[in-house]
Design an enzyme around this catalytic site. Structure first.
Site, PDB file in Angstrom:
ATOM      1  CE1 TYR A   1      -4.958  -1.432  -4.333  1.00 36.67           C
ATOM      2  CE2 TYR A   1      -5.321  -3.795  -4.145  1.00 36.67           C
ATOM      3  CZ  TYR A   1      -5.086  -2.565  -3.561  1.00 36.67           C
ATOM      4  OH  TYR A   1      -4.971  -2.483  -2.190  1.00 36.67           O
TER       5      TYR A   1
ATOM      6  CE1 TYR B   1      -4.871   1.213   4.519  1.00 40.38           C
ATOM      7  CE2 TYR B   1      -3.217   0.007   5.755  1.00 40.38           C
ATOM      8  CZ  TYR B   1      -3.730   0.434   4.560  1.00 40.38           C
ATOM      9  OH  TYR B   1      -3.108   0.096   3.394  1.00 40.38           O
TER      10      TYR B   1
ATOM     11  CB  VAL C   1       0.025  -5.794   4.321  1.00 37.82           C
ATOM     12  CG1 VAL C   1      -1.252  -5.276   4.913  1.00 37.82           C
ATOM     13  CG2 VAL C   1      -0.113  -6.069   2.858  1.00 37.82           C
TER      14      VAL C   1
ATOM     15  CB  SER D   1      -0.945   0.019   1.190  1.00 35.93           C
ATOM     16  OG  SER D   1      -2.008  -0.848   0.939  1.00 35.93           O
TER      17      SER D   1
ATOM     18  CE  LYS E   1      -3.911   0.668  -0.971  1.00 34.86           C
ATOM     19  NZ  LYS E   1      -4.566   0.234   0.277  1.00 34.86           N
TER      20      LYS E   1
HETATM   21  N1  GLU Z   1      -2.347  -5.317  -1.648  1.00 35.18           N
HETATM   22  C1  GLU Z   1      -2.827  -5.173  -0.308  1.00 35.18           C
HETATM   23  C2  GLU Z   1      -4.327  -5.405  -0.269  1.00 35.18           C
HETATM   24  O1  GLU Z   1      -5.020  -4.885  -1.063  1.00 35.18           O
HETATM   25  C3  GLU Z   1      -2.469  -3.835   0.210  1.00 35.18           C
HETATM   26  C4  GLU Z   1      -2.898  -3.601   1.637  1.00 35.18           C
HETATM   27  C5  GLU Z   1      -1.850  -2.875   2.438  1.00 35.18           C
HETATM   28  O2  GLU Z   1      -0.689  -2.849   2.070  1.00 35.18           O
HETATM   29  O3  GLU Z   1      -2.203  -2.338   3.492  1.00 35.18           O
HETATM   30  O4  GLU Z   1      -4.824  -6.091   0.536  1.00 35.18           O
END
Ligand code: GLU
Length: 311
Positions: free
Chosen positions: A188, A236, A254, A61, A64
């Site tokens: 994605y 988050y 993650v 993420s 992003k």
């Molecule tokens: N590719 C992961 C997902 O969509 C990213 C989530 C993250 O890194 O927090 O679950």
């Protein structure tokens, strides 16, 4: 600075509680949690590192941030009709608010919002072209053409990404996806599967630092806004806690990576694969708290006596 980073890496190595590695993406489940790296790219061009700072990891993420910059480059403020700018207070993959808020995700950093961002930079291109553009952006940001995507990780997430598929279908049912669910998810998952080391990530984050000689990939206003979103939504439902403990904008993934920006001083990347209860790197968060305490760096002011002992 070097002394401080070495001290932080040693503290991480000595900490018996490394957190838990993410297992819902099978390809990430086998990563050794005993790894820790940190890199600081200062505004004056110097780079300091400690630990496993040159080991590539799945940025997940953290991607992003780059995706948001690219989507804003494509459609500007139009993006904000399709995604909000508020923390969600829920986990990264929650679907709860989407129904209550008519398919408009709370922010571009939760998964639902990131799917809209991906759909935005994907518009009018093939996934290959869109991902090529994203890679070009990141490679330009860190001045390193070796950055790539890990096909195995992308495939592993695609094969098991039922929640992300659900989120995408839900968005589509509200008319908030232009491309097909399969196309958006394929793009994605590849975006999340980009691999970088702490050194590369710290260098790539410099486009968010307000100083001369930083890569000018986005306008000043956009840079400030991306930093603001990182501060309020980058971790988050642990975003408030990270702001409280570290006091700088950050974005986690993650895979255990975190990119942190000290807006006029430096771009900092830290990585350790074990996660805390919010799904953010446990040792990475603790390392950044240690770093902020020792340097005195915070967007909320400087400590008495100036910039801090290690600067
Ligand atoms: N590719 C992961 C997902 O969509 C990213 C989530 C993250 O890194 O927090 O679950």
């Amino acid at each position: 600075m070097q002394e401080l980073l070495t001290e932080i890496a040693e503290a991480a190595a000595a900490n018996p509680d490394k957190g838990n590695v993410a297992t819902y993406i099978p390809e990430l489940a086998g990563i050794d949690p005993n790894q820790f790296g940190i890199a600081v790219a200062l505004a004056d061009g110097r780079v300091f590192t400690a630990g496993n700072a040159d080991v590539p990891f799945s940025i997940q993420s953290v991607s992003k941030i780059f995706a948001l910059a690219l989507a804003l480059g494509r459609v500007g403020d139009q993006l904000w009709y399709r995604v909000g700018r508020e923390p969600s207070g829920l986990s990264f993959d929650s679907i709860l608010l989407l129904e209550r808020e008519d398919g408009i995700p709370r922010n571009p950093f939760i998964n639902a919002g990131a799917l809209v961002t991906t759909d935005t930079y994907l518009a009018g291109s093939t996934p290959r072209e869109a991902l090529g553009e994203l890679l070009r952006f990141i490679r330009a940001a860190c001045d390193d053409d070796s950055i790539h995507m890990n096909e195995k990780v992308a495939k592993s997430e695609l094969a098991t990404g039922h929640r992300n598929f659900s989120l995408a279908h839900y968005l589509a049912s509200y008319g908030n996806l232009r491309a097909s669910v399969d196309k958006v998810l394929g793009t994605y998952c590849h975006q999340c599967a980009i691999e970088m080391s702490c050194r590369q990530l710290a260098l790539a984050g410099r486009f968010l630092v307000d100083a001369p000689r930083m890569p000018g990939l986005v306008s000043i206003e956009r840079r400030r806004r991306i930093n603001a979103l990182m501060m309020t939504c980058g971790h988050y439902d642990g975003s408030g806690d990270f702001a409280f403990r570290v006091g700088m904008p950050g974005k986690s993934g993650v895979g255990g990576g975190i990119l942190v920006i000290s807006p006029s001083r430096a771009s900092i990347a830290v990585w350790s694969p074990g996660l805390n209860k919010y799904g953010n790197s446990k040792l990475g968060t603790e390392a950044m708290e240690h770093f902020a305490h020792k340097t005195g760096w915070s967007v909320f002011g400087v400590p008495h006596g100036g910039e801090g002992a290690h600067v």
